[in-house]
Design a protein around this motif. Structure first.
Motif, PDB file in Angstrom:
ATOM      1  N   VAL A 170       0.755  -1.224   0.040  1.00 55.93           N
ATOM      2  CA  VAL A 170      -0.083   0.067  -0.041  1.00 55.93           C
ATOM      3  C   VAL A 170       0.875   1.380   0.125  1.00 55.93           C
ATOM      4  CG1 VAL A 170      -0.254  -0.163   2.536  1.00 55.93           C
ATOM      5  CG2 VAL A 170      -1.877   1.141   1.252  1.00 55.93           C
ATOM      6  N   TRP A 222       2.119   2.074  -3.697  1.00 53.42           N
ATOM      7  CA  TRP A 222       1.160   2.673  -4.397  1.00 53.42           C
ATOM      8  C   TRP A 222       0.778   3.980  -3.968  1.00 53.42           C
ATOM      9  CZ3 TRP A 222      -1.275   0.929  -8.640  1.00 53.42           C
ATOM     10  CH2 TRP A 222      -0.970  -0.531  -9.254  1.00 53.42           C
ATOM     11  N   THR A 223       0.680   4.294  -2.789  1.00 54.01           N
ATOM     12  CA  THR A 223       0.459   5.608  -2.356  1.00 54.01           C
ATOM     13  C   THR A 223       1.683   6.637  -2.554  1.00 54.01           C
ATOM     14  OG1 THR A 223      -0.647   4.514  -0.439  1.00 54.01           O
ATOM     15  CG2 THR A 223      -0.247   7.051  -0.248  1.00 54.01           C
ATOM     16  N   THR A 224       2.784   6.250  -2.611  1.00 52.34           N
ATOM     17  CA  THR A 224       3.986   6.906  -2.901  1.00 52.34           C
ATOM     18  C   THR A 224       4.051   7.040  -4.154  1.00 52.34           C
ATOM     19  OG1 THR A 224       5.353   5.621  -0.937  1.00 52.34           O
ATOM     20  CG2 THR A 224       6.460   7.198  -2.671  1.00 52.34           C
ATOM     21  N   ALA A 260       1.195   9.893  -4.778  1.00 50.68           N
ATOM     22  CA  ALA A 260       1.581  11.184  -4.158  1.00 50.68           C
ATOM     23  C   ALA A 260       2.582  11.860  -5.129  1.00 50.68           C
ATOM     24  CB  ALA A 260       2.276  11.003  -3.027  1.00 50.68           C
ATOM     25  N   PHE A 297      -5.579   4.532  -8.362  1.00 47.05           N
ATOM     26  CA  PHE A 297      -6.341   3.740  -7.522  1.00 47.05           C
ATOM     27  C   PHE A 297      -7.208   2.569  -7.940  1.00 47.05           C
ATOM     28  CE2 PHE A 297     -10.360   4.275  -4.587  1.00 47.05           C
ATOM     29  CZ  PHE A 297      -9.757   3.738  -3.372  1.00 47.05           C
ATOM     30  N   PRO A 344      -6.619   0.236   0.364  1.00 48.14           N
ATOM     31  CA  PRO A 344      -5.991   1.611   0.799  1.00 48.14           C
ATOM     32  C   PRO A 344      -5.928   1.939   2.210  1.00 48.14           C
ATOM     33  CG  PRO A 344      -8.141   1.718  -0.335  1.00 48.14           C
ATOM     34  CD  PRO A 344      -7.536   0.220   0.011  1.00 48.14           C
ATOM     35  N   TYR A 371      -3.489   7.292   4.430  1.00 45.95           N
ATOM     36  CA  TYR A 371      -2.524   8.197   3.360  1.00 45.95           C
ATOM     37  C   TYR A 371      -3.068   8.127   2.022  1.00 45.95           C
ATOM     38  CZ  TYR A 371       0.715   8.527   7.192  1.00 45.95           C
ATOM     39  OH  TYR A 371       1.265   8.806   8.515  1.00 45.95           O
ATOM     40  N   THR A 372      -3.335   6.780   1.565  1.00 45.07           N
ATOM     41  CA  THR A 372      -3.718   6.698   0.230  1.00 45.07           C
ATOM     42  C   THR A 372      -5.050   7.909   0.166  1.00 45.07           C
ATOM     43  OG1 THR A 372      -3.512   4.351   0.651  1.00 45.07           O
ATOM     44  CG2 THR A 372      -4.319   5.003  -1.262  1.00 45.07           C
ATOM     45  N   VAL A 420      -3.919  11.415  -0.347  1.00 42.80           N
ATOM     46  CA  VAL A 420      -3.531  11.731  -1.671  1.00 42.80           C
ATOM     47  C   VAL A 420      -4.545  11.893  -2.661  1.00 42.80           C
ATOM     48  CG1 VAL A 420      -1.887  10.994  -3.403  1.00 42.80           C
ATOM     49  CG2 VAL A 420      -1.305  10.682  -0.978  1.00 42.80           C
TER      50      VAL A 420
END
Length: 704
Positions: free
Chosen positions: A297, A300-302, A305, A320, A330, A333-334, A337
DNA sequence: GTAGGGTTAG
């Protein structure tokens, strides 16, 4: 050698390991604890009970019991660990220590402090050792207990436990976490040597609190002492590079890492992607992401971002979909963003959909999600919903307050903004640099000149916030709005700030609005010099000439624009109806319902003319007859979008329109009247701010 | 026998 994960039946596992008898149960208990193998552990526990000297009293000896406490604590069964502990007829320091560590690792940090206090008063022979103090100090870090932490530090100094490496490192970490970097540095600089844990902790603390210069100094000490970096060091140093935004350093560190045998785990990879994203090298970040074999996760979030930070909002949102396809859940943080990406697009429907998703997954209680929701609703024109989220939040930080204050400010709701600021002070939260940008701009909206100066010169000074160009620009806006144009100009000339094009444009716009075309033309020359490609300045200048009926001036500007091949960016507006954003370009008839829309605009214009609307044909730059000039004005993109909104939404629904450029005078006047005529709330977000049209008035009070 | 540092938001 890696330990094999045990099969479900521990007996099979023992057989596989050629363990035919449980000769050394303690060793097996340790194995079970280290591999978090609860089933194996329970088996050994049962064996111990059955084979203990007195099976009926379950009288297992202290060392064995300590191993069992450790086992259950490590396997997340802290209640069982506690039961065992409570049943022990005799305990020693290890029993206490193992249970405390268990509580700490199960997130019950306050229990650790309670146990520690109890242990000091207990009949057990419990003289706290370095293990106990390491755990207790750590629990002060995670629970944020400053007082207790410092008391521990005192005890550690008096008892001499400070000479243990683990204790020293726990103290550095504690002071860093409690935002006392002076304390952290003083422990860091004690005679006891530093190991990689000490370096990593201090670097991380300095990074977290924005002391980047000091972090670089520590880093150079590490380099001169040839300290071997581990993967945690790399993660932290990439974090420093990200915060500095210096690609050169980032590349150097990345190269250094590739030359070593550091294992590139998910942490390291995310840190590298983040570094490239923050240094503006989205392509590098994307390449690493594509090459990742396992994506969690955070990966993906990075990458989302990184896209968001580089202005690729839609792309950020698209990740997403793929993330869900890979079955990655997610986290908060996800959602933060995603909501911020949605906010940057002013995509209210999409944002609201994400809000529902976050609510369903239980993430709306997280502060970062709450902050992102406020931002999303405010930037999507739904300030009431932003306030609703804000009011419901249990925990707030400076970002929460700033989001709400600047949200209100952007919507021209200065009074509300200042009220929230007052609540922030009452709540005891400290305003920062960003807070005062929003507060000063609220003062500007309300025309509170003296109050604005009071915040800048008294309050900010008192709190110790050095004003920056953004604050000074707000003061220019404040003076300008109050019509004190000469004062504003003098202010700019007397204050030695790094005045940028934004500041000068603020003054220019004020000159236009206050019809001070003499000063306006002088300021425009400065703006054109600073940014020769900005169309807006030429248009403003041309409008000023037109309003002063100086057609030579208009011609001059038009010639200048031709020479410099500056083309007017087409006006684009869009309105969300159900699932679709309907996009309108001025004079464009590509919309399938174009004919009906034009008819609707025509109908509206006839009706508002009866209310006194006069088209502002002087603002039209084309060399055409007046009648045609009126046509050019009639089909500006926002008029088309608003007409479509009126056609497609229920009579009581507010209409939200987004526009790429500043609203023109003519549209502004027309929309005010349309709001009165149709009894609708119309919210237009232009390139600068929000306009709330209601009952024939606009929240900007005709100053924008 | 029990203990220490790291990734993603503004």
């Amino acid at each position: 050698m890696p330990i094999l994960k045990a099969p479900r039946n521990p007996l099979v596992y023992l057989k596989a390991k050629h363990i035919t008898s449980i000769e050394d149960p303690v060793r097996l208990l340790k194995l079970a604890a280290d591999t978090k193998n609860l089933e194996l552990g329970k088996l050994i526990h049962a064996h111990l009970i059955v084979t203990s000297a007195d099976a009926f009293s379950n009288n297992i000896d202290v060392i064995q019991s300590n191993f069992l406490i450790n086992l259950y604590a490590k396997c997340g069964q802290i209640c069982i660990a506690r039961q065992l502990f409570d049943c022990m007829p005799v305990r020693n320091v290890v029993s206490w220590s193992a249970l405390m560590a268990g509580y700490l690792h199960n997130g019950l940090d306050l229990e650790v402090l309670g146990l520690f206090k109890r242990s000091m008063a207990s009949v057990d022979d419990m003289c706290p050792n370095e293990f106990v103090l390491t755990t207790v100090v750590s629990s002060c870090s995670t629970s944020g207990r400053v007082q207790e932490g410092m008391q521990c530090h005192g005890y550690v100094l008096k008892s001499g436990l400070v000479f243990y490496q683990h204790v020293k490192n726990a103290l550095i970490h504690m002071y860093s976490r409690l935002s006392d970097m002076e304390g952290a540095m003083s422990v860091f600089n004690t005679v006891q040597a530093c190991d990689i844990f000490s370096y990593n902790s201090i670097l991380n603390g300095l990074l977290e609190h924005g002391h980047l210069k000091e972090a670089m100094q520590v880093l150079s000490i590490m380099v001169s002492k040839r300290v071997k970096w581990d993967s945690v060091t790399y993660v932290t140093v990439f974090g420093i590079c990200s915060s500095l935004g210096t690609l050169r350093l980032g590349l150097q560190v990345h190269c250094r890492m590739l030359k070593t045998d550091i294992e590139c785990d998910a942490f390291v990879n995310s840190a590298i992607m983040n570094m490239y994203g923050k240094c503006g090298k989205l392509v590098n970040a994307a390449k690493i992401f594509e090459c990742l074999l396992i994506r969690n996760v955070v990966s993906w979030t990075t990458i989302m971002a990184a896209h968001f930070q580089n202005g690729y909002f839609e792309e950020a949102l698209n990740f997403f979909v793929n993330m869900k396809l890979e079955d990655i859940t997610p986290n908060e943080y996800t959602f933060a963003v995603l909501l911020n990406s949605s906010a940057s697009l002013s995509a209210l429907r999409h944002g609201a959909l994400l809000h529902a998703c976050a609510e369903k997954s239980g993430f709306t209680d997280h502060m970062i999600v709450g902050n992102a929701l406020i931002n999303m609703y405010a930037k999507s024109g739904y300030i009431e919903a932003a306030n609703e989220v804000f009011s419901d939040m249990t925990y707030r930080n400076s970002v929460t307050w700033n989001a709400m204050i600047s949200g209100y400010s952007h919507h021209g709701l200065g009074k509300e903004a200042l009220n929230v600021f007052r609540d922030m002070i009452t709540a005891g939260d400290s305003p920062n640099y960003v807070t005062f940008v929003a507060v000063l701009s609220a003062c500007a909206h309300l025309g509170l000149v003296q109050q604005g100066f009071y915040y800048l010169n008294q309050v900010m000074k008192q709190i110790g916030i050095e004003p920056g160009v953004e604050h000074y620009t707000c003061i220019v806006g404040l003076l300008s709005r109050a019509g004190l144009l000469d004062e504003a100009e003098n202010y700019m000339r007397s204050v030695s700030a790094k005045w940028d094009v934004v500041a000068w444009r603020t003054l220019l716009n004020a000159c236009y609005l206050h019809r001070n075309y003499g000063l306006g033309r002088r300021v425009a020359e400065i703006v054109v010099k600073m940014d020769p490609n900005d169309v807006g300045t030429y248009l403003l200048l041309s409008n000023m000439y037109a309003k002063a009926r100086s057609w030579d001036g208009v011609m001059k500007i038009r010639k200048l624009m031709r020479e410099r091949t500056i083309k007017k960016e087409p006006g684009v507006s869009w309105v969300e109806i159900k699932d679709t954003a309907h996009i309108f370009v001025s004079d464009d008839n590509s919309h399938p319902e174009s004919r009906q829309i034009y008819e609707k605009v025509g109908e509206l214009l006839i009706k508002i003319k009866q209310l006194g609307y006069v088209p502002d044909i002087a603002a039209v730059l084309h060399d055409v007859e007046d009648e045609q000039k009126e046509d050019y004005l009639s089909y500006h993109s926002e008029k088309l979008a608003i007409a479509y909104g009126l056609m497609k939404t229920p009579t009581e629904a507010p209409i939200r329109v987004i526009k790429n450029l500043r609203m023109c005078d003519d549209c502004h006047t027309a929309v005010k009247m349309i709001s009165k005529l149709t009894n609708r709330v119309i919210i237009v977000r232009d390139a600068n701010r929000f306009h709330h049209f209601k009952d024939g008035c606009c929240s900007c009070v005709d100053y924008w």
